[in-house]
Design an enzyme around this catalytic site. Sequence first.
Site, PDB file in Angstrom:
ATOM      1  CB  ALA A  52      -0.919   0.001   1.222  1.00 59.60           C
ATOM      2  CB  CYS A  53       3.734   2.065   2.057  1.00 60.58           C
ATOM      3  SG  CYS A  53       4.963   3.337   2.391  1.00 60.58           S
TER       4      CYS A  53
END
Length: 325
Positions: A52-53
């Site tokens: 996600a990051c």
Amino acid sequence: MSSSASGNITKWHSKDGQFHRQVSSFRDFVEAKPGARFPAEANRYHLYVSYACPWAHRTLIVRKLKGLESIIGVSVVHYLLGPNGWEFASPDDVPGATLDEVNSAKYIRELYFKANPDYSARFTVPVLWDKKQHTIVSNESSEIIRMLNTEFDEFVEPEYRGITFYPEELREKIDEINGWIYDTVNNGVYKAGFASAQDAYETNCRGVFASLDRIEGILAENEFLLGSRFTEADLRLFTTIVRFDPVYHGHFKCNIKQIGTGYPNILRWTREIYQLPGIKETVNMEHIKKHYYMSHTQINPLQIVPVSNGPDLDKPVAKPASRPY
């Protein structure tokens, strides 16, 4: 990306409502030279990331494009950021996630305390871990990607040796463009999205789009940000742009324009990068969307995740060379 995001986001702000990103705490460097504290070795170092990051995504891209997958292992956390921070999960329960087979940790925070029992800041990813010294080398993505870029060339297959995303002759230009893109776009979307005052939000949101307009102009004349060569500047921006329409436009209220409809040259550039060999498999849109929309409950309390993944990045474009770097 910090493990505090699921807590009270207002504690990240000053009184004027501005979001302030934590400075990374572990800033050592793997070096391919005798006597280095962290010498370059095959199978000694391990990456901890979240799909996600965007900061962790940078490291996955360089690891892939430099042929380091058999040299540096990787563990992937659950997309959902809970009260104890980033958590490991079985891929049977969360496809794409992994358990921690290096330290048998349940949470990323355990690695920080193992490296420094007195650690008191946020528990962020990515983390580059030294399996011999049992400690964190670095949690600063911009420095990790430079280690991966050069320091492990001795161990990769010949076809990957000498590939660099930070070439000597372009370093000054890369550093310059990284500076304003980081402040106004990479971090700018967070400064808009996590603002707790209207003025702070509007100032940062308009700053994002002023820079996107500037980037659109650059890409109207160049294939990549610095000409015909794909560099570190492109991969650092790409991890923000690929999240822009599905996440930052709505969730962070960066909604003046969309990449898919408002920036044809940025869209072309995004598709070209996405379609380079190896890039697509580093993009996990399920983890990306579920993380933001389900973790930041102050922004999205019902945790409803939008359907759209943004523009179709598989749509054929006039591709650059298979390795424009």
